[in-house]
Design an enzyme around this catalytic site. Structure first.
Site: not given
Length: 191
Positions: A61, A66, A106-107, A148-149, A152
């Site tokens: 994701g 991000q 997480c990225l 989660h996204e 963000h």
């Protein structure tokens, strides 16, 4: 001119390029993303670049926040074969039920995985890459990833669900990793 148009003003090439992922504790990760007013070619190009970036990272994701584009756009692919990309523009959780704990990563915080408690079943409304509105139910990994996204896009990170002590340790570890060059092949060590 929209923020998306400004972000891609100089990209006249049809080649999809990778975007730079912001790392925690970058303050840009705390910005609230703006609603996308018009799903057009600029948004489609952003989606393509986000998918390419997500797959290359590799991740499941990625939110536009991000990659320092503050529009309500996110992409997800939780398939094992990485062949089922999903686009969510202006996503909104309509209902949330139950409770589930799952380990998240997480990225923007590479190498860090912690257990987070979230609703187990959600219904989400969004717009797809072609500008079509849709609603869907999600559970399991997909539900966690969507939440989660969306976090963000709202300037929230999964570390915000952790204790202040854990969050501070992760922040210090990430700051050191960034000072040392933020090499993805040399991820920050777990405490």
């Amino acid at each position: 001119m929209s923020l998306l148009e400004l972000a891609f003003e100089h990209s006249s090439e049809p080649v999809v390029s990778l975007l730079d992922i912001l790392y925690y504790p970058d303050a840009q990760l705390r910005r609230n993303a703006a609603v996308v007013e018009n799903v057009d070619g600029t948004v489609a190009s952003l989606v393509d670049q986000m998918l390419e970036t997500m797959y290359a990272a590799p991740g499941i994701g990625l939110a536009a926040t991000q990659v320092n584009v503050h529009q309500r756009v996110m992409v997800i692919d939780v398939s094992e074969e990485n062949d089922t990309p999903q686009t969510f523009i202006n996503p909104e959780i309509l209902t949330a039920e139950g409770e589930e704990e799952m380990q998240e990563g997480c990225l923007s915080i590479p190498g860090v995985y912690e257990t987070v408690k979230r609703p187990a079943l959600i219904r989400v409304a969004a717009i797809d890459r072609e500008g079509n509105p849709f609603e869907m139910d999600a559970d399991g990994l997909l539900a966690v990833c969507i939440q989660h996204e969306i976090d963000h896009l709202n300037g929230k990170l999964f570390v915000d669900y952790l204790s202040p002590l854990k969050r501070n340790r992760i922040r210090k570890r990430m700051e050191k990793w960034i000072r040392d060059g933020a090499n993805p092949d040399d991820l920050p060590e777990r405490p």
